[in-house]
Enzyme design. Sequence first.
Site, PDB file in Angstrom:
ATOM      1  N   CYS A  48       1.174 -11.481  21.726  1.00  0.00           N
ATOM      2  CA  CYS A  48       0.187 -11.029  20.729  1.00  0.00           C
ATOM      3  C   CYS A  48       0.628 -11.585  19.376  1.00  0.00           C
ATOM      4  O   CYS A  48       1.729 -11.288  18.911  1.00  0.00           O
ATOM      5  CB  CYS A  48       0.099  -9.505  20.688  1.00  0.00           C
ATOM      6  SG  CYS A  48      -0.868  -8.958  19.255  1.00  0.00           S
ATOM      7  N   HIS A  91       0.835  -1.206   0.000  1.00  0.00           N
ATOM      8  CA  HIS A  91       0.000   0.000   0.000  1.00  0.00           C
ATOM      9  C   HIS A  91       0.869   1.255   0.000  1.00  0.00           C
ATOM     10  O   HIS A  91       2.109   1.178  -0.105  1.00  0.00           O
ATOM     11  CB  HIS A  91      -1.005  -0.017   1.154  1.00  0.00           C
ATOM     12  CG  HIS A  91      -0.375  -0.101   2.522  1.00  0.00           C
ATOM     13  ND1 HIS A  91       0.482   0.863   2.987  1.00  0.00           N
ATOM     14  CD2 HIS A  91      -0.465  -1.031   3.503  1.00  0.00           C
ATOM     15  CE1 HIS A  91       0.874   0.542   4.199  1.00  0.00           C
ATOM     16  NE2 HIS A  91       0.323  -0.609   4.536  1.00  0.00           N
ATOM     17  N   HIS A 103       4.135   1.371   2.148  1.00  0.00           N
ATOM     18  CA  HIS A 103       5.267   0.622   1.586  1.00  0.00           C
ATOM     19  C   HIS A 103       5.833   1.382   0.388  1.00  0.00           C
ATOM     20  O   HIS A 103       7.049   1.457   0.199  1.00  0.00           O
ATOM     21  CB  HIS A 103       4.830  -0.768   1.111  1.00  0.00           C
ATOM     22  CG  HIS A 103       4.103  -1.572   2.146  1.00  0.00           C
ATOM     23  ND1 HIS A 103       2.831  -2.039   1.972  1.00  0.00           N
ATOM     24  CD2 HIS A 103       4.484  -1.956   3.389  1.00  0.00           C
ATOM     25  CE1 HIS A 103       2.455  -2.707   3.051  1.00  0.00           C
ATOM     26  NE2 HIS A 103       3.436  -2.656   3.930  1.00  0.00           N
ATOM     27  N   LYS A 120      -7.513  -1.377   6.510  1.00  0.00           N
ATOM     28  CA  LYS A 120      -8.391  -2.186   5.674  1.00  0.00           C
ATOM     29  C   LYS A 120      -9.832  -2.036   6.148  1.00  0.00           C
ATOM     30  O   LYS A 120     -10.748  -1.880   5.347  1.00  0.00           O
ATOM     31  CB  LYS A 120      -7.960  -3.647   5.814  1.00  0.00           C
ATOM     32  CG  LYS A 120      -7.764  -4.360   4.510  1.00  0.00           C
ATOM     33  CD  LYS A 120      -7.339  -5.744   4.875  1.00  0.00           C
ATOM     34  CE  LYS A 120      -7.107  -6.641   3.718  1.00  0.00           C
ATOM     35  NZ  LYS A 120      -6.617  -7.939   4.156  1.00  0.00           N
ATOM     36  N   LYS A 173      -6.046   7.240  10.243  1.00  0.00           N
ATOM     37  CA  LYS A 173      -5.154   6.092  10.054  1.00  0.00           C
ATOM     38  C   LYS A 173      -5.632   5.260   8.855  1.00  0.00           C
ATOM     39  O   LYS A 173      -6.830   5.068   8.674  1.00  0.00           O
ATOM     40  CB  LYS A 173      -5.187   5.259  11.341  1.00  0.00           C
ATOM     41  CG  LYS A 173      -4.057   4.303  11.415  1.00  0.00           C
ATOM     42  CD  LYS A 173      -3.989   3.611  12.738  1.00  0.00           C
ATOM     43  CE  LYS A 173      -2.979   2.493  12.562  1.00  0.00           C
ATOM     44  NZ  LYS A 173      -2.911   1.560  13.604  1.00  0.00           N
ATOM     45  N   CYS A 228       1.296  -8.838  16.643  1.00  0.00           N
ATOM     46  CA  CYS A 228       2.578  -8.122  16.717  1.00  0.00           C
ATOM     47  C   CYS A 228       3.763  -9.084  16.691  1.00  0.00           C
ATOM     48  O   CYS A 228       4.907  -8.650  16.561  1.00  0.00           O
ATOM     49  CB  CYS A 228       2.685  -7.311  18.002  1.00  0.00           C
ATOM     50  SG  CYS A 228       1.396  -6.111  18.204  1.00  0.00           S
ATOM     51  N   HIS A 274      -3.437  -3.970  18.706  1.00  0.00           N
ATOM     52  CA  HIS A 274      -4.540  -4.703  18.078  1.00  0.00           C
ATOM     53  C   HIS A 274      -5.819  -4.707  18.904  1.00  0.00           C
ATOM     54  O   HIS A 274      -6.853  -5.181  18.440  1.00  0.00           O
ATOM     55  CB  HIS A 274      -4.111  -6.144  17.785  1.00  0.00           C
ATOM     56  CG  HIS A 274      -3.051  -6.221  16.735  1.00  0.00           C
ATOM     57  ND1 HIS A 274      -1.712  -6.126  17.033  1.00  0.00           N
ATOM     58  CD2 HIS A 274      -3.125  -6.335  15.388  1.00  0.00           C
ATOM     59  CE1 HIS A 274      -1.015  -6.196  15.912  1.00  0.00           C
ATOM     60  NE2 HIS A 274      -1.846  -6.317  14.909  1.00  0.00           N
ATOM     61  N   CYS A 290      -3.720  -5.923  23.932  1.00  0.00           N
ATOM     62  CA  CYS A 290      -2.572  -5.445  23.165  1.00  0.00           C
ATOM     63  C   CYS A 290      -2.864  -4.022  22.693  1.00  0.00           C
ATOM     64  O   CYS A 290      -3.927  -3.776  22.111  1.00  0.00           O
ATOM     65  CB  CYS A 290      -2.350  -6.361  21.951  1.00  0.00           C
ATOM     66  SG  CYS A 290      -1.448  -5.533  20.642  1.00  0.00           S
TER      67      CYS A 290
END
Length: 670
Positions: free
Chosen positions: A126, A18, A21, A298, A295, A129, A146, A143
Site C-alpha cells: 500500500c 494539524h 501533530h 481532510k 475522525k 501506508c 486506506h 488496505c
Amino acid sequence: MNTFFITTPIYYVNARPHLGHAYTTVVADAMARYHKLAGQDTLFLTGTDEHGDKIVQAAEKEGKSPKEFVDGISARFQALWPRLDVANDRFVRTTDPTHVASVQSFLQKVYDAGDIYFGEFGGHYCYGCERFYTEKELENGLCPQHLSKPEFISEKNYFFRMSKYLPWLKEHIEQNPTFIRPERYRTEVLSMLESGALEDLCISRPKSRLTWGIELPFDKDYVCYVWFDALINYISALGWPDGADFERYWPGEHLVAKDILKPHAVFWPTMLKSAGLPQYRHLNVHGYWLVRDTKMSKSLGNVVEPEEMAQRFGADAFRYFLLREMHFGSDASFSDEALVGRINADLANDLGNLFSRVLSMTAKYFGSRVPAPKQFDEADKAIEDLCATAMRNFSQLFGNVQFAQGLESLWELVRALNKYVDSQAPWALHKQGNMERLATVMYVLLAAMRKTALCLWPVMPVACGKMLEQLGQPVQETLPPVPVLEEEMGSLDGLVPGTGVAEASNLFPRIEVKKDPAVAEKAKAAKAQAKAEKNAARQQKGDGGKPVEPCASGDDAAVSGRPNIDFDHFKALDMRVGTVLVAEKHPNADRILRLEIDFGEGQPRQILSGLAEHYAPEAMVGKRVCAVLNLEPRKIRGLMSHGMVLTAGDGNSLTLLALDGNMPDGSEIA
Ligand code: MSP
C-alpha cells in the site's frame, strides 16, 4: 549525569501540521520544561520525515521536485512551533546529510553483525501506508487504513533479522513495566509478540521503483525503507556514532500516538539491540484526538488548524486545554465548545479570577506591596499543607505522563485559594481594622499563587511569565534553571515582604460565545417541546403511578416544571463515580452504547446508555462518569443495563456530567 531527552515522531511532510501533530509536540515541550524545572539537563527533539513514495507522489501532484516540496512543508512545521510556544532544542530532517551518514553507519553495523540478508519477497504493497500487507491483514482485499487496493509486488530485497530478537524483546517488556506506557499499550505489544505474526522486516526498496531515499551502504541499487531510516533520527540528531551528545543524552524517551506503536515498540528496540546500543527509557503512547467524536480528516473538512486555535484563543489557553482535556493514553474529543468551556471555567473563573481579586485587594489594602505575615492560624496552615501536597501530586503525576490528573490536583489548590478568600473575607478584616490578620491572609494568597505559577511554566510558559511578573518576580532569574521544583514544595516561602506587585490582572478574559441565532432558536424550540411532552406525560401517568407530595412552594415547582421530592427519596438514590473500561455500540440499537464501568465493585458493571450519537465508543474509554446504580435493571434490545449514566442535555446536544476533582472509582455522589 542527570539528563532528560524527549522526542516527538518526525512528521511526514505530505500534509500540513494539524491538531494531532500539535498535541504531541506541545506535550513533549511541556515534558521538557517540566524536567528543566526539576533541575535536569534536558534536550527536546522534533523534526520531519522526508523520504518515501508518499512524498514523491505529493511532490508530483504539486509539480515540484521532492527536495523543493519537502523544504516547503518542513519549513511550515518549523514555523508553527514557536507560535505554540514550543521551544525544541533540535529539529532533525531525514534529508540532513548528517542524518543520512548516521543511517548508513547504522545499516553497515547491523549488516556486519550478520542481521541483514538478501531474499525474495512478494506482498501487497500500500503506497499510502508505505508498507507490505499479508493476505490475512487485508480487508476484502483492500488496505484496512486506506480502503484502496494494494499493488502486489514481488521483488528481491534486504531483510532485517527482527525475528531473532523478538524473544529478547518480550522478556525486556515483561521485566520493565514502564518501558511502554500506559499499560494498555504494553499489553497490546505483548499480545502482538505472543501472536507469532511478526516476521523479519523488509528494509530496502530497489532504486528501479524508488530513488527518493537513503542508499544502502552495501548495495547502491537499493535505498533504505522509510521507517528504518526514520527511526534512526532519534540518535542521528545526537550525532551518533561519534557525537558527544549521544554519550550525554542517550537513552532518552519517546512520545508517539497509538498509530505508530508497532514501529516504535517492535522495530526500534530490536534495531537498537542488533546495533548493540542501549534501549530507550520509555515509549509514551497517547490516544487520538477526534473532532466532535469523529475522525479528523481532510475529506470530512474537519481538520483543526493549531495556528488558528492559538490565534483565536491564545497559545497558553490552547496548550492548557490540550494537556487538561486528554487523559494520556485515551482518545479525546475536540470542539470549540469544549475548548471555550475549559478556558472559561478553569482559566477565567478559577485562576484568572484569583489573580485579579487578590492583586486588586493587595493594591487597595497594602499599596501593592507584599505584606509581612504574622503567626499562621489553622486555616493558613491548611493552605500551606494543601499547597505542598498539590505541588507534590502535580509533580509526580506530570512526571508519570498523567498530565490531566496533574493539572487537576493543582486546580484543587487554585479552587481552595478562591474559597480561602471567601472564608477569610479580607474586606471584613479591613473593615474591622484587623491589619495583622489581613497581612497574613494576603501573604498566604500571594505566596501560594507564586508556587502555582511556577508549576504552570511547563503548560503555559507565557502566562506563567506574566503571573510571576505580576507577583514582582524577576522572571529571567526565577524561571529555570533557578527554581528546582522539589525545593519549592515545602513551606509558603519565596516571596519577600515589601516586593511590589501589579495593581490589577486580567490574564484570561472570559470568552463570550456568540450563538448562531438559528441554532439557538431551534434548540429553544426543541427544549420547550420536550418539556411540554414530559409534563403532559407526567400529568397523564401521575409520574409512573407513584404519588408524589406536592411541593410546599409553588415557585420552586414552576422553575423545573417538576414537583419537589422529599429528602428520603433523594437519599434512596445510589449515585457513584466510575471509569469507563469498555465502550462499544449496542449490536441491535444504533443510539445506544454498551459500557463496562468500574465503580470499585471488584468487577465492572454493564450499563447501556443513549450516548452513541454524541460520543464515539473509543472516546468514552477512560472517561470518568457519574451514574445511578440502583435503578431497576432493564433489558434493552437483548442486553441488560444495570444503572444509568448521568448526562446534561438541551434537547439537541448531550454531554456527560463531569467531575470537578479527582475522586476514586466508587465515590458516592450526594
Ligand atoms: N513519519 C512517521 C513517524 C516517524 S517517527 C520515527 C509518521 N508521521 S505522521 O505525520 O503521520 O505523524 C504521526 C503522529 O502525529 C502520531 O503518532 C501523533 O504523534 C500525531 N498525530 C497525528 N494525528 C493525530 C491525532 N488525530 N491525534 C493525536 N495525535 C495524532 O507517522
